[in-house]
Design an enzyme around this catalytic site. Structure first.
Site, mmCIF file in Angstrom:
data_model
loop_
_atom_site.group_PDB
_atom_site.id
_atom_site.type_symbol
_atom_site.label_atom_id
_atom_site.label_comp_id
_atom_site.label_asym_id
_atom_site.label_seq_id
_atom_site.Cartn_x
_atom_site.Cartn_y
_atom_site.Cartn_z
ATOM 1 N N CYS A 2 0.848 -1.193 0.000
ATOM 2 C CA CYS A 2 0.000 0.000 0.000
ATOM 3 C C CYS A 2 0.887 1.247 0.000
ATOM 4 O O CYS A 2 1.958 1.273 0.588
ATOM 5 C CB CYS A 2 -0.937 0.126 1.189
ATOM 6 S SG CYS A 2 -2.052 -1.253 1.372
ATOM 7 N N ARG A 27 3.599 -0.141 -4.968
ATOM 8 C CA ARG A 27 3.374 -0.716 -3.646
ATOM 9 C C ARG A 27 2.032 -1.450 -3.538
ATOM 10 O O ARG A 27 1.741 -2.073 -2.515
ATOM 11 C CB ARG A 27 3.416 0.381 -2.580
ATOM 12 C CG ARG A 27 4.719 1.156 -2.562
ATOM 13 C CD ARG A 27 4.691 2.211 -1.486
ATOM 14 N NE ARG A 27 4.575 1.616 -0.168
ATOM 15 C CZ ARG A 27 5.566 1.124 0.542
ATOM 16 N NH1 ARG A 27 6.787 1.165 0.051
ATOM 17 N NH2 ARG A 27 5.369 0.595 1.721
ATOM 18 N N TRP A 75 -2.935 -2.538 -1.564
ATOM 19 C CA TRP A 75 -2.693 -3.954 -1.813
ATOM 20 C C TRP A 75 -3.456 -4.671 -0.710
ATOM 21 O O TRP A 75 -3.111 -4.583 0.456
ATOM 22 C CB TRP A 75 -1.207 -4.267 -1.724
ATOM 23 C CG TRP A 75 -0.875 -5.671 -2.133
ATOM 24 C CD1 TRP A 75 -0.647 -6.114 -3.403
ATOM 25 C CD2 TRP A 75 -0.725 -6.809 -1.273
ATOM 26 N NE1 TRP A 75 -0.373 -7.465 -3.379
ATOM 27 C CE2 TRP A 75 -0.414 -7.914 -2.096
ATOM 28 C CE3 TRP A 75 -0.823 -6.996 0.100
ATOM 29 C CZ2 TRP A 75 -0.200 -9.191 -1.591
ATOM 30 C CZ3 TRP A 75 -0.620 -8.270 0.608
ATOM 31 C CH2 TRP A 75 -0.306 -9.347 -0.231
ATOM 32 N N ASN A 101 -1.247 1.909 5.810
ATOM 33 C CA ASN A 101 -0.444 0.875 5.162
ATOM 34 C C ASN A 101 0.027 -0.077 6.267
ATOM 35 O O ASN A 101 0.741 0.352 7.161
ATOM 36 C CB ASN A 101 0.737 1.557 4.459
ATOM 37 C CG ASN A 101 1.855 0.599 4.070
ATOM 38 O OD1 ASN A 101 2.989 1.018 3.930
ATOM 39 N ND2 ASN A 101 1.561 -0.648 3.884
ATOM 40 N N GLY A 102 -0.424 -1.330 6.211
ATOM 41 C CA GLY A 102 -0.008 -2.287 7.242
ATOM 42 C C GLY A 102 -1.161 -3.175 7.635
ATOM 43 O O GLY A 102 -2.163 -3.275 6.931
ATOM 44 N N LYS A 492 10.883 -14.640 -12.976
ATOM 45 C CA LYS A 492 10.561 -13.468 -13.819
ATOM 46 C C LYS A 492 9.431 -13.805 -14.771
ATOM 47 O O LYS A 492 8.504 -13.026 -14.956
ATOM 48 C CB LYS A 492 11.772 -13.020 -14.658
ATOM 49 C CG LYS A 492 12.871 -12.296 -13.979
ATOM 50 C CD LYS A 492 12.535 -10.930 -13.466
ATOM 51 C CE LYS A 492 11.972 -10.973 -12.082
ATOM 52 N NZ LYS A 492 12.794 -10.923 -10.951
ATOM 53 N N GLU A 495 5.956 -14.373 -12.844
ATOM 54 C CA GLU A 495 5.324 -13.237 -12.168
ATOM 55 C C GLU A 495 4.797 -12.179 -13.132
ATOM 56 O O GLU A 495 3.837 -11.489 -12.806
ATOM 57 C CB GLU A 495 6.256 -12.614 -11.129
ATOM 58 C CG GLU A 495 7.443 -11.881 -11.689
ATOM 59 C CD GLU A 495 8.336 -11.294 -10.612
ATOM 60 O OE1 GLU A 495 7.841 -10.960 -9.537
ATOM 61 O OE2 GLU A 495 9.548 -11.177 -10.877
ATOM 62 N N HIS A 511 15.488 -36.502 -12.143
ATOM 63 C CA HIS A 511 14.861 -37.010 -10.917
ATOM 64 C C HIS A 511 13.382 -36.636 -10.856
ATOM 65 O O HIS A 511 12.801 -36.624 -9.778
ATOM 66 C CB HIS A 511 15.611 -36.487 -9.694
ATOM 67 C CG HIS A 511 17.032 -36.934 -9.662
ATOM 68 N ND1 HIS A 511 17.405 -38.209 -9.309
ATOM 69 C CD2 HIS A 511 18.173 -36.291 -10.009
ATOM 70 C CE1 HIS A 511 18.726 -38.327 -9.413
ATOM 71 N NE2 HIS A 511 19.212 -37.170 -9.842
HETATM 72 C C1 F6R Z 1 10.531 -10.626 -7.814
HETATM 73 C C2 F6R Z 1 10.520 -9.705 -6.700
HETATM 74 C C3 F6R Z 1 10.292 -10.251 -5.334
HETATM 75 C C4 F6R Z 1 11.252 -9.567 -4.347
HETATM 76 C C5 F6R Z 1 10.921 -10.009 -2.921
HETATM 77 C C6 F6R Z 1 11.888 -9.436 -1.917
HETATM 78 O O1 F6R Z 1 10.782 -9.976 -9.011
HETATM 79 O O2 F6R Z 1 10.678 -8.531 -6.864
HETATM 80 O O3 F6R Z 1 10.436 -11.618 -5.296
HETATM 81 O O4 F6R Z 1 12.555 -9.903 -4.673
HETATM 82 O O5 F6R Z 1 9.622 -9.606 -2.596
HETATM 83 O O6 F6R Z 1 11.867 -8.050 -1.935
HETATM 84 P P1 F6R Z 1 13.029 -7.198 -1.324
HETATM 85 O O7 F6R Z 1 14.250 -7.460 -2.110
HETATM 86 O O8 F6R Z 1 12.563 -5.787 -1.438
HETATM 87 O O9 F6R Z 1 13.191 -7.643 0.109
#
Ligand code: F6R
Length: 615
Positions: A2, A27, A75, A101-102, A492, A495, A511
């Site tokens: 958020c 966010r 979010w 946010n939280g 990548k 997602e 395996h």
């Molecule tokens: C994938 C991606 C997430 C972040 C993960 C950790 O593209 O962006 O998997 O890598 O949420 O986020 P950070 O690095 O901000 O702790």
């Protein structure tokens, strides 16, 4: 997750809040809302969808005037993303309004108590409980808003960054933070509030980042006061000079932030080692490491904790640390680490890797490691972030703002920092020969140019993307240093394009995963010349004999794999240990093009958010 934005001052708040929310959409982007006070009443508009949907709605629904307002891009945690659950939320009287946010973890008992006291709730959110709790406290003891917020927050368990104001006193906004970031931009007779500084960088370069358990009352024409929520003591806040600039947070001619960030990698990798790596003099130094060098050299073990892409960078680092510095390394998902009873001692060095520096699980894991006596070193991108502050020491990656939700330049710059640490330790411990050490320093210095060359695979990646864009599944295989790259390539793809993809160590294929291979299955194999090349070639042959479609990432000039693969993507030659910095580039491009061709929202994939500030 958020994003929140607030403004109080002499400008029109609405355009500023909307622009700010757009910058914070990384966010969360399930729903958005804004509330303004136009001199007579609160004007509230909120909707499921993106900030652009909010804009369309607000212009029809409310007057857009007012120089105090707060906004939110969500979010969803509690309650599905719909209009009612969107923020801002009003209190029952309609006087108080909040964005949050939280997560308020104890919202249920609080809600039950408030219902008993006659409060009614329109939404399923924890946030609506909080604003009514504040109102209840305020009414019961006839408190000023700031005091009521403070008393209410002392009853709350969870995480929050909040902005609250009262339409009866529209010259102040109360803000507070625990676990979710909050920055306050200091202008002349105006204040900007936001989850990060990006919404206000064109207005001021001075900001205060609230610490956990702090709150502030920002008032027109009055100095701002920051207090501890628990004991009400006054805090002298540190005013930080912002280093961000507008260009960094705009797309700069690219269609998507992700593409811009992929293309920034040559420069940001250089920024990462600038002033730290002096290859010709045989020097690699980082202040955070030097100041704690004995902790590192005496470490009986390095424990790396991270999530997602950062965890993949940690896996690459495991290979590098063990090879270069001969220190045993374990890499853990922060979310698992924090919920078992890990054996940690003061002889352990914990490296926490996080682009955002706000990931809730990583933050909690750090706190646990500290409690158990470990030395914690943070590798973060966002300057001043919670993880960077919570760590005993650290090194920034200097990648600049990463706005595309899929992490790209964070990954390569994290690996760059971790490689430099490993090289420094290798030098001190004598675990690499002098010639190897110098060779790696020189090689690391060439990486930005080689990444530039790897980016020239964009066209071929696009062509391959057009062939496989409709595939329902995809496998990624790599060995050694490139096994984590296989995981990262698969992440990548899934997602941003929603194609199911899995990464495996190439040898693990037989395996189990080999059963998936038929003429429909694209298999991306990372097969640079160094490392376990011959073994990977055998794996390619195994795929070929089962009619799988092979997309191979190879070292320039490799004819052997070209003869076997359906497609090859050539990258420049480098040492095995540094190869992830190059092999990952075409995989980022491939995912990007597939996602674009499938019509997906590359920068804001469904269900995701850039910083995962909830566990
Ligand atoms: C994938 C991606 C997430 C972040 C993960 C950790 O593209 O962006 O998997 O890598 O949420 O986020 P950070 O690095 O901000 O702790």
């Amino acid at each position: 997750m958020c994003g929140i934005v607030g403004y109080i001052g002499h400008r029109e708040a609405y355009p500023l809040i909307i622009k700010g929310l757009k910058r914070l959409e990384y966010r969360g982007y399930d729903s958005a809302g804004v509330v303004l006070y136009d001199g007579t009443d609160l004007k509230l508009s909120k909707t499921k969808g993106k900030v652009s949907d909010l804009e369309e709605r607000a212009v029809k629904e409310i007057s857009l005037n007012g120089s105090i307002g707060i906004g939110h891009t969500r979010w969803a945690t509690h309650g599905v993303p719909n209009d009612v659950n969107s923020h801002p939320h009003l209190s029952n009287s309609g006087n108080l309004v909040i964005v949050h946010n939280g997560i308020i973890e104890n919202y249920e008992p609080l809600k039950k108590e408030l219902i008993k006291r006659g409060y009614v709730f329109k939404s399923d959110t924890d946030t609506e409980v909080l604003i009514n709790l504040i109102e209840d406290v305020q009414k019961k003891d006839n408190l000023k808003l700031g005091k009521a917020v403070q008393v209410a927050l002392n009853q709350v368990v969870g995480a929050y960054a909040i902005c609250v104001f009262d339409k009866q006193k529209p010259d102040e906004i109360v803000v507070a933070r625990l676990g979710s970031p909050l920055a306050i931009g200091l202008g002349k007779d105006e204040f900007f509030i936001a989850s990060d500084a990006s919404p206000f960088i064109e207005y001021t370069s001075n900001a205060i980042y609230l610490e956990d358990e702090e709150m502030a009352i920002v008032r027109l024409n009055k100095p701002m006061k920051v207090r501890k929520i628990k004991d009400d003591s006054l805090v002298d806040p540190y005013v930080q000079e912002l280093q961000m600039n507008l260009e960094q947070i705009e797309k700069g001619g690219y269609d998507h932030f992700m593409m811009k960030e992929i293309y920034e990698q040559p420069n940001v990798i250089r920024d990462t080692y600038r002033g730290r790596l002096h290859a010709n003099e045989g020097i690699v130094r980082m202040a955070g490491v030097e100041d704690n060098i004995e902790k590192f050299t005496n470490a009986q073990r390095i424990l790396i904790i991270a999530c997602g892409t950062s965890w993949h960078a940690g896996l690459v680092a495991e290979y590098i640390f063990e090879e270069f510095a001969r220190i045993p390394v374990e890499v853990e998902y922060a979310s698992e680490f924090r919920y078992r009873n890990p054996i940690i001692s003061d002889k352990d060095v914990v490296i926490a890797i996080s682009q955002s520096g706000e990931t809730a699980d990583t933050l909690a894991a750090i706190k646990l490691a500290k409690e158990k006596g470990a030395f914690v070193f943070g590798v973060c991108n966002v300057v001043g972030s919670s993880i960077s502050r919570e760590s005993h020491a650290g090194a920034y990656t200097h990648a600049g703002p990463e706005i595309g939700v899929a992490s790209t330049k964070a990954f390569t710059t994290q690996i760059t920092v971790l490689t430099m640490i490993a090289l420094r330790l290798a030098k001190i411990k004598g675990t690499l020969s002098n010639s190897e050490y110098h060779r790696y320093l020189l090689e690391l210095e060439t990486i930005p140019e080689k990444v530039k060359e790897a980016l020239e695979t964009n066209e071929i990646s696009k062509q391959i993307a057009s062939v496989y864009k409709d595939a329902p599944n995809c496998l990624y295989l790599g060995r050694g240093y490139n096994f984590p790259v296989a995981l990262e390539g698969a992440l990548k793809l899934k997602e941003i394009s929603y194609i199911h993809a899995e990464g495996y160590p190439a040898a693990e294929m037989k395996h189990g995963p080999i059963a998936l291979i038929d003429e429909q299955m694209p298999v991306v194999v990372i097969a640079p010349k160094q490392g376990h090349y011959d073994k990977v070639v055998s794996n390619i042959q195994e795929i070929k004999s089962r009619s799988g479609k092979i997309i191979a990432v190879v070292t320039k000039g490799d004819e052997q794999v070209r003869a076997l693969a359906d497609h090859v993507i050539e990258i420049p030659e480098t040492s095995d240990a540094l190869s992830p910095l190059l092999t990952t580039i075409p995989l980022q491009l491939l995912s990007y093009h597939i996602a674009v061709m499938r019509g997906c929202n590359v920068d804001q994939p469904r269900n995701l958010a850039k910083s995962v500030t909830v566990e």
